[in-house]
Enzyme design. Structure first.
Site, short mmCIF file in Angstrom:
data_model
loop_
_atom_site.label_atom_id
_atom_site.label_comp_id
_atom_site.label_asym_id
_atom_site.label_seq_id
_atom_site.Cartn_x
_atom_site.Cartn_y
_atom_site.Cartn_z
CG HIS A 54 -2.09 -0.88 1.20
ND1 HIS A 54 -3.16 -1.53 2.01
CD2 HIS A 54 -2.37 -2.24 0.40
CE1 HIS A 54 -4.10 -2.13 1.56
NE2 HIS A 54 -3.68 -2.32 0.48
CD GLU A 56 -1.62 4.36 3.68
OE1 GLU A 56 -2.17 4.12 4.54
OE2 GLU A 56 -1.29 2.86 2.75
CB CYS A 88 -1.74 1.25 6.07
SG CYS A 88 -1.41 0.08 4.45
CB SER A 172 -21.10 6.42 -35.53
OG SER A 172 -20.23 5.25 -35.42
CD1 TRP A 174 -12.98 8.38 -37.42
CD2 TRP A 174 -13.83 7.77 -36.39
NE1 TRP A 174 -12.15 7.04 -37.33
CE2 TRP A 174 -12.58 6.70 -35.74
CE3 TRP A 174 -14.35 7.14 -34.39
CZ2 TRP A 174 -12.91 5.78 -35.70
CZ3 TRP A 174 -13.91 6.35 -33.76
CH2 TRP A 174 -13.38 5.58 -34.61
CD GLU A 295 -16.12 3.67 -25.09
OE1 GLU A 295 -16.54 3.76 -26.93
OE2 GLU A 295 -15.61 4.33 -25.09
#
Length: 364
Positions: A54, A56, A88, A172, A174, A295
């Site tokens: 981690h 820390e 931690c 579509s 771009w 998406e």
């Protein structure tokens, strides 16, 4: 609670470090740590990946003996439980840190104040709340999963100024420019998973991978395909295994073929042979997914919005108009009153080259 300029600068640095784990820390939160002694930085660290040290622990290792009598700035409450790594809070106490400043409390029920309690029990001064909002935004998906038992679902779409995502014939590419497309890939990269529907796969055959920017970890690809109509040769199924969410229980041969190819299957049967979208967020949370990047096409976009699954819109607008016959962003039932409209609050608006990026969240 009053914080000094030094405190603020140190926490801002810790947040910048935490952001380095934006695309890699999942399913853990993005965390940074800075250790100051006599106003000088003696240790820094950020959490790279689950199972690795981690923030820390890394900062303490760098600081060594200089951590004694120092102040530690952490973007999230130090953990107080044994998970993939030791607590931690114990490490900070053992190192002789005398003060801990945290941006926010950890929403994980296994921590949730216990880290602070451990520190205080050893005589360490604890202060919380410095740059809280910035820390919250950095881990919005993790916080959502811990407090709501569902990931943060962000729906991305690109449209014209008159709200169209494709011409009537489906073309579509771009609508937006390369800058907006690269920015979209940055949002893909930070997500735990990218989700789409079978309609988009049939129409566009997308890869849904991060390609426009460097990326150490590809997000999981999720396909909603109620009847398992996907072509096994579809690009979304190439490379790493995908998660396919279906409503079907009668297409055993198709399911077996996909499973044999390494793909995971999740059956969520809903009404009229469709996937149960209301159950979807909680199932995704059970898979330890924090942020979902959507998406999809207008039909699935509209269904997800209507089901209350969408937390945030990531909208790219191109300075063009294509007319009423073109395809829209959301396939929704006709409304008879504006009171029934789905309402959002705009949080950010930024120009990216010639296009406009709007970030909006559901109004509360």
């Amino acid at each position: 609670m009053t914080f000094s300029t030094t405190d603020r600068e140190a926490m801002a640095r810790a947040l910048a470090l935490a952001a380095r784990g934006l695309a890699t820390a999942t399913p853990n939160p993005r965390v940074g740590c800075v250790i100051l002694r006599d106003g000088k930085t003696v240790g820094e660290g950020w959490h790279h990946r689950a199972g690795e040290p981690h923030a820390e622990a890394l900062a303490l290792a760098q600081a060594g003996e200089a951590a004694r009598s120092a102040t530690a700035y952490v973007t999230l409450e130090p953990c107080a439980h044994f998970g993939r790594t030791p607590p931690c809070a114990d490490a900070l106490a053992a190192a002789g840190v005398v003060r801990v400043v945290a941006a926010m409390q950890d929403p994980n029920p296994k921590v949730a104040g216990r880290g602070f309690a451990r520190l205080r029990a050893t005589g360490i001064g604890v202060e919380c709340g410095l740059l809280h909002d910035e820390a919250h935004e950095l881990n919005i998906g993790f916080i959502s999963r811990m407090t709501r038992q569902r990931p943060w679902l962000r729906l991305k779409t690109a449209a014209t100024l008159d709200g169209k995502t494709a011409l009537e014939n489906g073309v579509s590419q771009w609508i937006t420019g390369p800058g907006a497309r690269a920015d979209g890939h940055r949002w893909r990269a930070r997500a735990c998973a990218v989700l789409t529907g079978i309609g988009t796969v049939k129409a566009d055959n997308p890869q849904l991978t991060v390609r426009a920017i460097p990326c150490e970890r590809q997000p999981l690809r999720i396909l909603i395909d109620a009847r398992l109509d996907v072509d096994p040769a579809a690009r979304i199924l190439q490379g790493a295994p995908a998660l396919i969410i279906t409503a079907a229980d009668t297409h055993e041969a198709r399911a077996r073929r996909l499973a044999d190819a390494g793909h995971r299957m999740l059956r969520l049967p809903g009404a009229e042979g469709r996937v149960d979208l209301l159950a979807l967020p909680h199932e995704l949370a059970a898979l330890e997914l924090n942020e979902i990047h959507i998406e999809a096409g207008a039909r699935l976009n509209g269904a997800l919005l209507a089901a209350g699954c969408v937390d945030e819109l990531l909208l790219y607008l191109a300075p063009i108009a294509v007319g009423c016959a073109a395809r829209g962003m959301f396939d929704l039932p006709a409304l008879t009153a504006l009171d029934a409209a789905h309402r959002f609050a705009i949080r950010d608006c930024e120009r990216i080259e010639e296009d406009l990026r709007i970030i909006a969240r559901k109004a509360i």
